[in-house]
Design a protein around this motif. Structure first.
Motif, PDB file in Angstrom:
ATOM      1  N   ALA A 150      -3.327  27.689  22.030  1.00  0.00           N
ATOM      2  CA  ALA A 150      -4.626  28.049  22.601  1.00  0.00           C
ATOM      3  C   ALA A 150      -4.580  29.362  23.357  1.00  0.00           C
ATOM      4  CB  ALA A 150      -5.120  26.930  23.522  1.00  0.00           C
ATOM      5  N   PHE A 151      -3.444  29.707  23.953  1.00  0.00           N
ATOM      6  CA  PHE A 151      -3.350  30.923  24.765  1.00  0.00           C
ATOM      7  C   PHE A 151      -2.597  32.040  24.051  1.00  0.00           C
ATOM      8  CE2 PHE A 151      -3.853  27.530  27.967  1.00  0.00           C
ATOM      9  CZ  PHE A 151      -5.039  27.975  28.524  1.00  0.00           C
ATOM     10  N   THR A 152      -2.602  32.008  22.741  1.00  0.00           N
ATOM     11  CA  THR A 152      -1.999  33.078  21.953  1.00  0.00           C
ATOM     12  C   THR A 152      -3.071  34.092  21.581  1.00  0.00           C
ATOM     13  OG1 THR A 152      -0.336  31.580  21.043  1.00  0.00           O
ATOM     14  CG2 THR A 152      -0.725  33.633  19.853  1.00  0.00           C
ATOM     15  N   ASN A 153      -2.716  35.364  21.703  1.00  0.00           N
ATOM     16  CA  ASN A 153      -3.669  36.434  21.411  1.00  0.00           C
ATOM     17  C   ASN A 153      -3.985  36.450  19.920  1.00  0.00           C
ATOM     18  OD1 ASN A 153      -5.325  38.587  21.735  1.00  0.00           O
ATOM     19  ND2 ASN A 153      -3.710  40.086  22.173  1.00  0.00           N
ATOM     20  N   ARG A 154      -5.250  36.321  19.575  1.00  0.00           N
ATOM     21  CA  ARG A 154      -5.666  36.281  18.180  1.00  0.00           C
ATOM     22  C   ARG A 154      -5.941  37.698  17.691  1.00  0.00           C
ATOM     23  NH1 ARG A 154      -7.999  31.840  16.010  1.00  0.00           N
ATOM     24  NH2 ARG A 154      -9.734  33.076  15.181  1.00  0.00           N
ATOM     25  N   PRO A 155      -5.626  37.957  16.420  1.00  0.00           N
ATOM     26  CA  PRO A 155      -5.932  39.279  15.862  1.00  0.00           C
ATOM     27  C   PRO A 155      -7.435  39.441  15.644  1.00  0.00           C
ATOM     28  CG  PRO A 155      -5.109  37.836  14.142  1.00  0.00           C
ATOM     29  CD  PRO A 155      -4.974  37.085  15.441  1.00  0.00           C
ATOM     30  N   SER A 156      -7.856  40.679  15.632  1.00  0.00           N
ATOM     31  CA  SER A 156      -9.289  40.940  15.443  1.00  0.00           C
ATOM     32  C   SER A 156      -9.742  40.577  14.029  1.00  0.00           C
ATOM     33  CB  SER A 156      -9.597  42.421  15.732  1.00  0.00           C
ATOM     34  OG  SER A 156      -8.787  43.255  14.905  1.00  0.00           O
ATOM     35  N   ASP A 157      -8.869  40.813  13.045  1.00  0.00           N
ATOM     36  CA  ASP A 157      -9.207  40.431  11.677  1.00  0.00           C
ATOM     37  C   ASP A 157      -8.578  39.083  11.359  1.00  0.00           C
ATOM     38  OD1 ASP A 157      -6.732  41.569  12.000  1.00  0.00           O
ATOM     39  OD2 ASP A 157      -6.557  42.161   9.879  1.00  0.00           O
ATOM     40  N   HIS A 158      -9.328  38.182  10.801  1.00  0.00           N
ATOM     41  CA  HIS A 158      -8.873  36.824  10.528  1.00  0.00           C
ATOM     42  C   HIS A 158      -8.084  36.821   9.220  1.00  0.00           C
ATOM     43  CE1 HIS A 158     -11.159  34.965  13.773  1.00  0.00           C
ATOM     44  NE2 HIS A 158     -12.137  35.803  13.464  1.00  0.00           N
ATOM     45  N   ASP A 159      -6.755  36.739   9.350  1.00  0.00           N
ATOM     46  CA  ASP A 159      -5.913  36.670   8.168  1.00  0.00           C
ATOM     47  C   ASP A 159      -5.836  35.228   7.674  1.00  0.00           C
ATOM     48  OD1 ASP A 159      -4.557  35.692  10.279  1.00  0.00           O
ATOM     49  OD2 ASP A 159      -2.774  36.944  10.064  1.00  0.00           O
ATOM     50  N   ILE A 160      -5.105  35.030   6.592  1.00  0.00           N
ATOM     51  CA  ILE A 160      -5.031  33.706   5.976  1.00  0.00           C
ATOM     52  C   ILE A 160      -4.370  32.677   6.895  1.00  0.00           C
ATOM     53  CG2 ILE A 160      -4.027  32.408   4.055  1.00  0.00           C
ATOM     54  CD1 ILE A 160      -4.483  34.816   2.291  1.00  0.00           C
ATOM     55  N   PRO A 161      -3.216  32.953   7.566  1.00  0.00           N
ATOM     56  CA  PRO A 161      -2.624  31.935   8.465  1.00  0.00           C
ATOM     57  C   PRO A 161      -3.577  31.506   9.583  1.00  0.00           C
ATOM     58  CG  PRO A 161      -1.036  33.655   7.973  1.00  0.00           C
ATOM     59  CD  PRO A 161      -2.349  34.127   7.433  1.00  0.00           C
ATOM     60  N   SER A 162      -4.293  32.475  10.155  1.00  0.00           N
ATOM     61  CA  SER A 162      -5.230  32.122  11.230  1.00  0.00           C
ATOM     62  C   SER A 162      -6.369  31.251  10.706  1.00  0.00           C
ATOM     63  CB  SER A 162      -5.800  33.393  11.863  1.00  0.00           C
ATOM     64  OG  SER A 162      -4.780  34.180  12.430  1.00  0.00           O
ATOM     65  N   THR A 163      -6.878  31.589   9.536  1.00  0.00           N
ATOM     66  CA  THR A 163      -7.969  30.808   8.959  1.00  0.00           C
ATOM     67  C   THR A 163      -7.525  29.387   8.639  1.00  0.00           C
ATOM     68  OG1 THR A 163      -8.881  32.841   7.990  1.00  0.00           O
ATOM     69  CG2 THR A 163      -9.673  30.727   7.113  1.00  0.00           C
ATOM     70  N   VAL A 164      -6.322  29.249   8.083  1.00  0.00           N
ATOM     71  CA  VAL A 164      -5.799  27.918   7.770  1.00  0.00           C
ATOM     72  C   VAL A 164      -5.590  27.108   9.045  1.00  0.00           C
ATOM     73  CG1 VAL A 164      -3.831  26.670   6.814  1.00  0.00           C
ATOM     74  CG2 VAL A 164      -4.752  28.652   5.612  1.00  0.00           C
ATOM     75  N   THR A 165      -5.046  27.770  10.059  1.00  0.00           N
ATOM     76  CA  THR A 165      -4.828  27.075  11.338  1.00  0.00           C
ATOM     77  C   THR A 165      -6.145  26.582  11.928  1.00  0.00           C
ATOM     78  OG1 THR A 165      -2.860  28.403  11.797  1.00  0.00           O
ATOM     79  CG2 THR A 165      -3.915  27.319  13.662  1.00  0.00           C
ATOM     80  N   ASP A 166      -7.150  27.456  11.959  1.00  0.00           N
ATOM     81  CA  ASP A 166      -8.448  27.056  12.518  1.00  0.00           C
ATOM     82  C   ASP A 166      -9.061  25.904  11.723  1.00  0.00           C
ATOM     83  OD1 ASP A 166      -8.039  29.095  14.283  1.00  0.00           O
ATOM     84  OD2 ASP A 166      -9.405  30.506  13.284  1.00  0.00           O
ATOM     85  N   ALA A 167      -8.927  25.939  10.396  1.00  0.00           N
ATOM     86  CA  ALA A 167      -9.485  24.869   9.569  1.00  0.00           C
ATOM     87  C   ALA A 167      -8.765  23.550   9.822  1.00  0.00           C
ATOM     88  CB  ALA A 167      -9.376  25.253   8.092  1.00  0.00           C
ATOM     89  N   LEU A 168      -7.440  23.598   9.970  1.00  0.00           N
ATOM     90  CA  LEU A 168      -6.691  22.373  10.242  1.00  0.00           C
ATOM     91  C   LEU A 168      -7.013  21.816  11.625  1.00  0.00           C
ATOM     92  CD1 LEU A 168      -3.198  23.250   8.714  1.00  0.00           C
ATOM     93  CD2 LEU A 168      -4.805  21.500   7.919  1.00  0.00           C
ATOM     94  N   LEU A 169      -7.202  22.697  12.603  1.00  0.00           N
ATOM     95  CA  LEU A 169      -7.541  22.228  13.955  1.00  0.00           C
ATOM     96  C   LEU A 169      -8.911  21.546  13.962  1.00  0.00           C
ATOM     97  CD1 LEU A 169      -6.286  25.271  16.062  1.00  0.00           C
ATOM     98  CD2 LEU A 169      -5.317  22.969  16.068  1.00  0.00           C
ATOM     99  N   LEU A 170      -9.880  22.143  13.289  1.00  0.00           N
ATOM    100  CA  LEU A 170     -11.201  21.510  13.214  1.00  0.00           C
ATOM    101  C   LEU A 170     -11.150  20.213  12.416  1.00  0.00           C
ATOM    102  CD1 LEU A 170     -13.615  24.548  12.663  1.00  0.00           C
ATOM    103  CD2 LEU A 170     -13.304  23.180  14.731  1.00  0.00           C
ATOM    104  N   SER A 171     -10.357  20.187  11.362  1.00  0.00           N
ATOM    105  CA  SER A 171     -10.216  18.956  10.575  1.00  0.00           C
ATOM    106  C   SER A 171      -9.587  17.849  11.406  1.00  0.00           C
ATOM    107  CB  SER A 171      -9.363  19.232   9.337  1.00  0.00           C
ATOM    108  OG  SER A 171      -9.968  20.210   8.517  1.00  0.00           O
ATOM    109  N   SER A 172      -8.591  18.225  12.213  1.00  0.00           N
ATOM    110  CA  SER A 172      -7.969  17.230  13.083  1.00  0.00           C
ATOM    111  C   SER A 172      -8.972  16.644  14.071  1.00  0.00           C
ATOM    112  CB  SER A 172      -6.803  17.876  13.839  1.00  0.00           C
ATOM    113  OG  SER A 172      -6.272  16.988  14.800  1.00  0.00           O
ATOM    114  N   LEU A 173      -9.827  17.506  14.629  1.00  0.00           N
ATOM    115  CA  LEU A 173     -10.841  17.028  15.580  1.00  0.00           C
ATOM    116  C   LEU A 173     -11.844  16.102  14.893  1.00  0.00           C
ATOM    117  CD1 LEU A 173     -12.166  17.112  18.371  1.00  0.00           C
ATOM    118  CD2 LEU A 173     -13.340  19.207  17.663  1.00  0.00           C
TER     119      LEU A 173
END
Length: 694
Positions: free
Chosen positions: A102-125
């Motif tokens: 949660a406290f990791t600096n996110r890149p301005s452009d959403h690359d594939i690892p970030s997109t997959v991570t966000d999708a998995l986090l929302l799926s988990s919720l």
């Protein structure tokens, strides 16, 4: 052949049904493992994303430690059967890793690892919400009294550990985690203001706190963490079937020193909030507006929180007193803590105190609004800590005031062992009969004392006279009894008076020197003492006839009265009265109200003793005493410092229920006619005992 098929099919149906049920349960419980796997995949993807963007060696160390901890937890789970310990360590590490992501600096452009991570986090919720709902719909969850579950506690601790590693604003984050913990407690205990506090927490933390903190933030990871913890308490608002006393047992069933220590901690948090609220006011750009506003609302806040401190401390003392009484009588009877609290007048205290605590909550909101500081994260976190704490106190007082029974006091009178002739004169009995009826009268007093003690009824007196009851003495006793008040000041909700003795044909009590106590006289004494206070009088008579008293009670329109008596089959010898069995009704009625295993059936055919009761027209309108503006003012003046007396008018706000007075009148009319034309066989008085009729 048909018989063999029939036998075989019915023999195999039970095993197959059991297997089908077990398969269904296994399929449903597999959803829990899917939920854990999705969360694990989300955490692993998040750690990989953090490593790709930061190349921080700390992440490698944390991953290795995580693998070792998961392996250790698996060993504890499968080889030693330590399910709770392994689950606690697992969720501790989940919380820590989610905090790190949660406290990791996110890149301005959403690359594939970030997109997959966000999708998995929302799926988990989302899957957590689905699985928690399935658990509660299928009845897999056993609700117990607790503030936070072990899973919630360890995940919060893990998140706090991550704040040490990932952020420089460690103290502010710890304060916010503490505020979140108290908000979850308020939601789980179903405090009245819990949902507004939770909504305010989400709004202020998302809109102002993290902006003031200026730390890199992954909103998907933070939402996953907050949502997964908050889902269960929010769903339990609907699905939890625990009563008020069961839900709050985790707080009620504590030693008095624990209660006092908690209160001291609460007071220190309140003082810290007031200090932070005024810290920046002195250096405010528009200090000439800020300082007078802070002084004005600060004085209001201090005054109302003096009231809050005295109220909560008094409530802790009352709770300790109730616990002592409950533990002293629990082994000898089946009393509950709610019965003890009702007998101690906690309901009336709670109904007054909840208004006072609500005013303290309002003053906290006002002070927070006046001294609002957008860029002070500590102030925002302290405000979010104080509000759910005060909401918890308001919630417990509101629920106790709504669910506990009222207060009751009792007086028992047993007349002399003589019968009355038709002209009202006394008929003396032989010495052996005198001894028999004296023993029976003493037994009746013991029975009524058992009744009073069992239902926690405050005993005024239990009187018995062998030489006759004098009218003057009885008048003095009854007037003092009718004038009794609770230790807190208001009148008792119910006055129960028991009489066993002899009456004349119209039902008037036969006293010494050929005096009688008429119903009109008794009603006059009661009216003088009651003075429209809303209390009710219940008369229990064990006499050979109730005469006109039952009809007089039913005709009464000004007072709330009830008469419990009986009708006995005719005696074969009315002159001696040997077969009257005076006192048998009392023993049956008390046994019916004091024993859970009693086999008494009042509707059985051929009963020699048939119970009857009558109530006045105002009986259906009776409610346990609610504090009026005068009661609140009197309570305030007797219990709080003089400096706060001018604030009484703040609480004199018209009740919302006044808007529904017409509807309430219609319902009262309906209940009155129902009681008159379709009286129930059993009437619950609200104190644990019942009025009955055969």
């Amino acid at each position: 052949m048909i018989s063999l098929k029939y036998l075989t099919s019915h023999t195999l149906v039970l095993p197959f049904r059991t297997m089908a049920c077990a398969r269904s349960n296994c399929n449903l419980r597999a959803l829990g493992y899917i939920d854990a796997l999705i969360l694990l995949a989300a955490v692993c993807a998040g750690l990989y994303t953090c490593w790709v963007h930061t190349r921080d060696a700390t992440i490698i160390v944390l991953v290795i430690c995580g693998l070792l901890i998961f392996a250790f937890c698996g060993m504890l789970y499968y080889y030693f059967g330590l399910v709770d310990i392994s689950t606690s360590f697992t969720h501790l590490w989940y919380g820590c890793l989610l905090g790190l992501i949660a406290f990791t600096n996110r890149p301005s452009d959403h690359d594939i690892p970030s997109t997959v991570t966000d999708a998995l986090l929302l799926s988990s919720l989302i899957f957590k919400l689905f699985w928690s709902s399935v658990q509660r719909v299928c009845g897999y969850v056993t609700h117990t009294s607790c503030l936070l579950t072990s899973i919630e506690s360890f995940e919060l601790i893990g998140f706090a550990i991550a704040c040490v590693i990932s952020t420089s604003s460690m103290v502010s984050m710890w304060l916010l985690i503490t505020a979140f913990s108290f908000t979850l407690m308020a939601v789980r205990l179903k405090a009245l203001l819990a949902i507004p506090c939770f909504a305010l927490f989400i709004t202020l933390s998302a809109g102002f706190f993290f902006t003031a903190l200026e730390v890199p933030l992954n909103p998907y990871a933070l939402s996953c963490f907050v949502g997964r913890i908050a889902i269960d308490p929010i769903l339990d608002i609907y699905f939890c079937g625990l009563s008020t006393m069961e839900r709050w047992d985790c707080m009620f069933n504590r030693h008095r020193y624990i209660h006092k220590l908690i209160l001291l901690l609460v007071y220190s948090l309140e003082i810290s909030f007031a200090f932070l609220a005024g810290h920046v006011t002195v250096n405010h750009e528009e200090w000439y507006f800020a300082i007078p506003a802070y002084l004005l609302f600060g004085f209001l806040w201090i005054s109302l929180h003096i009231v809050f401190a005295i109220t909560t401390w008094t409530f802790a003392n009352k709770l300790s007193e109730c616990n002592r009484t409950f533990h002293s009588v629990r082994e000898d009877s089946n009393k509950s803590l709610s019965t003890v609290m009702a007998s101690k007048g906690v309901r009336y205290f709670a109904m007054i105190s909840r208004c006072l605590v609500a005013s303290a909550v309002a003053s906290t909101l006002l002070l927070g609004g006046v001294s609002w500081q957008n860029h002070n994260a500590d102030f925002i976190a302290c405000l979010l800590i104080v509000l759910p704490i005060e909401a918890l106190f308001h919630g417990v007082l509101h629920e106790l005031g709504s669910t506990l029974g009222g207060t009751c006091t009792g007086y028992a009178v047993v007349g002399p062992s003589a019968f009355c002739r038709s002209d009202g004169s006394a008929l003396l009995l032989p010495s052996n009969a005198m001894e028999e009826y004296s023993n029976r009268s003493i037994g009746l007093l013991n029975t009524m004392q058992r009744f009073f003690v069992y239902h926690m009824i405050d005993i005024y007196s239990c009187d018995f006279s062998t030489s006759g009851l004098a009218l003057n003495s009885l008048e003095s006793k009854l007037k003092n009894f009718f004038a009794r008040r609770t230790p807190d000041g208001p009148r008792f909700d119910t006055y129960i008076m028991y009489y066993s003795g002899h009456v004349n044909p119209v039902g008037d009590w036969a006293l010494a020197d050929n005096d009688v106590l008429k119903f009109e006289t008794l009603l006059e004494w009661w009216g003088d003492a009651n003075d429209e206070s809303g209390a009710r009088l219940i008369i229990v008579q064990d006499c050979k006839t109730c005469g006109q008293w039952l009809k007089n009670v039913q005709r009464e329109n000004e007072h709330c009265l009830a008469l419990q008596s009986f009708i006995m089959s005719k005696s074969t010898d009315p002159e001696t009265g040997v077969a009257m069995d005076n006192g048998d009704f009392t023993r049956e009625w008390v046994d019916f109200n004091c024993s859970k295993d009693t086999d008494i059936t009042w509707k059985e055919q051929g009963r020699k003793i048939k119970a009857i009761y009558g109530v006045s027209s105002k009986w259906s309108e009776f409610n346990f005493h609610k504090p009026t503006e005068a009661d609140i003012e009197e309570h305030w003046q007797h219990n709080f410092p003089r400096i706060t007396h001018s604030l009484i008018k703040i609480l004199n706000i018209p009740s919302v229920m006044d808007l529904f007075s017409y509807c309430y009148g219609c319902f009262s009319c309906f209940r009155r006619w129902k009681m008159k034309w379709l009286p129930p066989n059993v009437v619950n008085t609200g104190h644990g005992f019942k009025l009955v009729r055969s």
